[in-house]
Design a protein around this motif. Structure first.
Motif, PDB file in Angstrom:
ATOM      1  N   LYS A  88       0.705  -0.953  -0.222  1.00 26.27           N
ATOM      2  CA  LYS A  88       0.169   0.037  -0.075  1.00 26.27           C
ATOM      3  C   LYS A  88       1.228   1.464  -0.643  1.00 26.27           C
ATOM      4  CE  LYS A  88      -3.532  -1.918   2.799  1.00 26.27           C
ATOM      5  NZ  LYS A  88      -3.780  -2.195   4.162  1.00 26.27           N
ATOM      6  N   GLY A  89       1.928   0.835  -0.279  1.00 24.44           N
ATOM      7  CA  GLY A  89       2.929   1.916  -0.780  1.00 24.44           C
ATOM      8  C   GLY A  89       4.006   1.813  -1.550  1.00 24.44           C
ATOM      9  N   ARG A  90       4.673   2.482  -1.950  1.00 25.43           N
ATOM     10  CA  ARG A  90       6.150   2.638  -2.330  1.00 25.43           C
ATOM     11  C   ARG A  90       6.903   1.148  -2.119  1.00 25.43           C
ATOM     12  NH1 ARG A  90       6.304   5.426  -6.327  1.00 25.43           N
ATOM     13  NH2 ARG A  90       8.352   5.778  -7.149  1.00 25.43           N
ATOM     14  N   ILE A  91       8.363   0.792  -2.904  1.00 23.85           N
ATOM     15  CA  ILE A  91       9.572  -0.569  -2.516  1.00 23.85           C
ATOM     16  C   ILE A  91      10.044   0.369  -2.865  1.00 23.85           C
ATOM     17  CG2 ILE A  91       8.632  -1.895  -4.155  1.00 23.85           C
ATOM     18  CD1 ILE A  91       9.278  -3.705  -2.109  1.00 23.85           C
ATOM     19  N   ALA A  92      11.568   0.316  -2.712  1.00 23.05           N
ATOM     20  CA  ALA A  92      12.314   0.568  -2.808  1.00 23.05           C
ATOM     21  C   ALA A  92      13.527  -0.604  -3.506  1.00 23.05           C
ATOM     22  CB  ALA A  92      13.312   2.045  -2.742  1.00 23.05           C
ATOM     23  N   THR A  93      14.431  -0.700  -4.144  1.00 24.24           N
ATOM     24  CA  THR A  93      15.668  -1.504  -4.576  1.00 24.24           C
ATOM     25  C   THR A  93      16.721  -1.195  -4.957  1.00 24.24           C
ATOM     26  OG1 THR A  93      13.679  -2.723  -5.366  1.00 24.24           O
ATOM     27  CG2 THR A  93      15.414  -3.347  -5.397  1.00 24.24           C
ATOM     28  N   VAL A  94      18.179  -1.503  -3.756  1.00 28.12           N
ATOM     29  CA  VAL A  94      18.979  -0.945  -4.023  1.00 28.12           C
ATOM     30  C   VAL A  94      19.184  -1.931  -5.308  1.00 28.12           C
ATOM     31  CG1 VAL A  94      21.579  -1.037  -3.515  1.00 28.12           C
ATOM     32  CG2 VAL A  94      19.947  -0.251  -2.256  1.00 28.12           C
ATOM     33  N   ASP A  95      20.005  -1.455  -6.275  1.00 25.71           N
ATOM     34  CA  ASP A  95      19.573  -2.219  -7.826  1.00 25.71           C
ATOM     35  C   ASP A  95      21.581  -2.868  -7.598  1.00 25.71           C
ATOM     36  OD1 ASP A  95      17.298  -2.712  -8.218  1.00 25.71           O
ATOM     37  OD2 ASP A  95      17.349  -0.399  -9.170  1.00 25.71           O
ATOM     38  N   GLU A  96      21.699  -1.719  -7.215  1.00 22.47           N
ATOM     39  CA  GLU A  96      23.678  -2.133  -7.624  1.00 22.47           C
ATOM     40  C   GLU A  96      23.763  -1.174  -6.668  1.00 22.47           C
ATOM     41  OE1 GLU A  96      22.430  -1.171 -10.720  1.00 22.47           O
ATOM     42  OE2 GLU A  96      22.790  -2.131 -11.451  1.00 22.47           O
ATOM     43  N   LEU A  97      25.516  -1.320  -5.761  1.00 22.69           N
ATOM     44  CA  LEU A  97      26.570  -0.743  -5.138  1.00 22.69           C
ATOM     45  C   LEU A  97      27.733  -1.124  -5.119  1.00 22.69           C
ATOM     46  CD1 LEU A  97      26.820   1.117  -2.721  1.00 22.69           C
ATOM     47  CD2 LEU A  97      26.514  -0.996  -0.731  1.00 22.69           C
ATOM     48  N   VAL A  98      28.400  -0.207  -5.479  1.00 27.28           N
ATOM     49  CA  VAL A  98      29.969  -0.643  -5.493  1.00 27.28           C
ATOM     50  C   VAL A  98      31.190   0.574  -5.337  1.00 27.28           C
ATOM     51  CG1 VAL A  98      29.736  -0.467  -8.409  1.00 27.28           C
ATOM     52  CG2 VAL A  98      32.147  -1.676  -7.508  1.00 27.28           C
ATOM     53  N   VAL A  99      32.183   0.020  -4.965  1.00 21.66           N
ATOM     54  CA  VAL A  99      32.707   1.316  -4.531  1.00 21.66           C
ATOM     55  C   VAL A  99      34.447   0.481  -5.280  1.00 21.66           C
ATOM     56  CG1 VAL A  99      34.322   2.138  -3.032  1.00 21.66           C
ATOM     57  CG2 VAL A  99      32.161   1.657  -2.439  1.00 21.66           C
ATOM     58  N   THR A 100      35.005   1.012  -6.089  1.00 19.55           N
ATOM     59  CA  THR A 100      36.690   0.864  -6.602  1.00 19.55           C
ATOM     60  C   THR A 100      37.221   0.471  -5.830  1.00 19.55           C
ATOM     61  OG1 THR A 100      38.155   1.317  -8.407  1.00 19.55           O
ATOM     62  CG2 THR A 100      37.584   3.109  -7.023  1.00 19.55           C
ATOM     63  N   GLU A 101      38.217  -0.664  -6.040  1.00 15.66           N
ATOM     64  CA  GLU A 101      38.586  -1.425  -4.858  1.00 15.66           C
ATOM     65  C   GLU A 101      39.736  -0.472  -3.981  1.00 15.66           C
ATOM     66  OE1 GLU A 101      40.698  -4.648  -3.201  1.00 15.66           O
ATOM     67  OE2 GLU A 101      39.460  -4.719  -5.412  1.00 15.66           O
ATOM     68  N   THR A 102      40.177   0.349  -4.596  1.00 18.57           N
ATOM     69  CA  THR A 102      41.136   1.219  -3.927  1.00 18.57           C
ATOM     70  C   THR A 102      40.365   2.250  -3.691  1.00 18.57           C
ATOM     71  OG1 THR A 102      40.964   3.027  -5.349  1.00 18.57           O
ATOM     72  CG2 THR A 102      42.944   1.671  -5.669  1.00 18.57           C
ATOM     73  N   TRP A 103      38.643   2.488  -3.130  1.00 21.81           N
ATOM     74  CA  TRP A 103      38.283   3.434  -1.965  1.00 21.81           C
ATOM     75  C   TRP A 103      37.397   2.296  -1.211  1.00 21.81           C
ATOM     76  CZ3 TRP A 103      38.324   8.584  -0.796  1.00 21.81           C
ATOM     77  CH2 TRP A 103      39.450   9.772  -2.309  1.00 21.81           C
ATOM     78  N   ARG A 104      37.800   1.192  -1.235  1.00 25.48           N
ATOM     79  CA  ARG A 104      37.318   0.402  -0.227  1.00 25.48           C
ATOM     80  C   ARG A 104      37.350   0.443   0.881  1.00 25.48           C
ATOM     81  NH1 ARG A 104      36.689  -4.916  -4.132  1.00 25.48           N
ATOM     82  NH2 ARG A 104      35.367  -3.134  -5.748  1.00 25.48           N
ATOM     83  N   ARG A 105      36.435   0.164   2.118  1.00 28.73           N
ATOM     84  CA  ARG A 105      36.757   0.579   3.670  1.00 28.73           C
ATOM     85  C   ARG A 105      37.366   1.835   4.063  1.00 28.73           C
ATOM     86  NH1 ARG A 105      36.724  -3.965   5.814  1.00 28.73           N
ATOM     87  NH2 ARG A 105      36.931  -5.877   4.955  1.00 28.73           N
ATOM     88  N   ARG A 106      36.902   2.410   3.588  1.00 29.47           N
ATOM     89  CA  ARG A 106      37.039   4.209   3.910  1.00 29.47           C
ATOM     90  C   ARG A 106      35.430   4.870   4.513  1.00 29.47           C
ATOM     91  NH1 ARG A 106      40.768   7.481  -1.116  1.00 29.47           N
ATOM     92  NH2 ARG A 106      42.592   6.084  -0.216  1.00 29.47           N
ATOM     93  N   GLY A 107      34.987   3.876   4.081  1.00 27.28           N
ATOM     94  CA  GLY A 107      33.220   4.555   4.216  1.00 27.28           C
ATOM     95  C   GLY A 107      32.331   4.615   3.532  1.00 27.28           C
ATOM     96  N   VAL A 108      33.261   4.544   2.211  1.00 34.47           N
ATOM     97  CA  VAL A 108      32.609   4.712   1.185  1.00 34.47           C
ATOM     98  C   VAL A 108      30.851   4.262   0.905  1.00 34.47           C
ATOM     99  CG1 VAL A 108      32.542   5.603  -1.647  1.00 34.47           C
ATOM    100  CG2 VAL A 108      34.582   6.550  -0.264  1.00 34.47           C
ATOM    101  N   GLY A 109      31.989   3.264   1.038  1.00 32.77           N
ATOM    102  CA  GLY A 109      30.023   1.738   0.258  1.00 32.77           C
ATOM    103  C   GLY A 109      28.866   2.530   1.326  1.00 32.77           C
ATOM    104  N   ARG A 110      29.315   2.718   2.793  1.00 36.09           N
ATOM    105  CA  ARG A 110      27.700   2.543   3.897  1.00 36.09           C
ATOM    106  C   ARG A 110      27.270   3.959   3.700  1.00 36.09           C
ATOM    107  NH1 ARG A 110      27.220   0.818   8.873  1.00 36.09           N
ATOM    108  NH2 ARG A 110      29.710  -0.640   8.863  1.00 36.09           N
ATOM    109  N   ALA A 111      28.188   4.647   3.187  1.00 36.60           N
ATOM    110  CA  ALA A 111      28.085   6.814   2.953  1.00 36.60           C
ATOM    111  C   ALA A 111      27.031   6.603   1.959  1.00 36.60           C
ATOM    112  CB  ALA A 111      29.395   7.549   2.669  1.00 36.60           C
ATOM    113  N   LEU A 112      27.375   5.864   0.787  1.00 35.42           N
ATOM    114  CA  LEU A 112      26.121   5.922  -0.434  1.00 35.42           C
ATOM    115  C   LEU A 112      24.918   4.983   0.096  1.00 35.42           C
ATOM    116  CD1 LEU A 112      28.913   4.613  -3.102  1.00 35.42           C
ATOM    117  CD2 LEU A 112      27.206   6.525  -3.276  1.00 35.42           C
ATOM    118  N   LEU A 113      24.920   3.938   1.084  1.00 35.70           N
ATOM    119  CA  LEU A 113      23.953   3.046   1.690  1.00 35.70           C
ATOM    120  C   LEU A 113      23.367   4.140   2.499  1.00 35.70           C
ATOM    121  CD1 LEU A 113      22.852   0.319   0.969  1.00 35.70           C
ATOM    122  CD2 LEU A 113      24.009  -0.771   2.869  1.00 35.70           C
TER     123      LEU A 113
END
Length: 161
Positions: A88-113
């Motif tokens: 009875k409303g909207r549903i959302a889906t995260v279709d893709e989430l990716v961070v380039t290898e050199t930027w991983r483990r810096r909080g980028v993925g969490r911030a995007l999410l």
């Protein structure tokens, strides 16, 4: 991330700034960077410019990118949203989430999410889902669980479509 002020359903949350990167909406000029990120995610063909233009102009799909100091995308999240009868409303889906290898483990993925989650609040989404390949390992499952997601169901796809 501080709460967003009241916004109309068509507005987007403010641009987030985190040390070393910032988050903004994807633009047509990001097509090559998005294709490269999709290849890192495990899709060897990436995407093409025409599809990026189509998706970035679609009213029910939003792509946000994390950019370095030179405004080059180093991560992306694609969020689709639509009305659904049973909720009875909207549903959302995260279709893709990716961070380039050199930027991983810096909080980028969490911030995007977190940025996508805030956007779903603005849209009054009743449910936010994501699907991840089971081959990506337990580390990814732990990341999503730490971000508040719970494992709920199996996802199947039709081989002929």
């Amino acid at each position: 991330m501080p709460p967003s002020p009241a916004a109309s359903p068509t507005s987007s949350p403010p641009t987030a700034t985190v040390p070393g990167f910032r988050i903004r909406r994807a633009r047509r000029g990001d097509a090559e960077a998005l294709a490269s990120l999709l290849r890192e995610l495990g899709f060897p063909e990436g995407s093409d410019t025409q599809t990026v233009h189509w998706v970035t102009s679609h009213p029910e799909i939003e792509i946000f990118v994390a950019c370095d100091a030179q405004d080059r995308p180093v991560g992306m999240i694609s969020l689709s949203h639509r009305p659904q009868l049973r909720l009875k409303g909207r549903i959302a889906t995260v279709d893709e989430l990716v961070v380039t290898e050199t930027w991983r483990r810096r909080g980028v993925g969490r911030a995007l999410l977190l940025h996508a989650i805030e956007r779903t609040r603005v849209l009054s989404v009743k449910r936010l889902e994501l699907a991840a390949r089971s081959t990506q390992g337990d580390g990814l499952a732990r990341f999503y669980q730490a971000c508040g997601f719970v494992e709920d169901c199996m996802v199947f796809h039709h081989g002929g479509a």
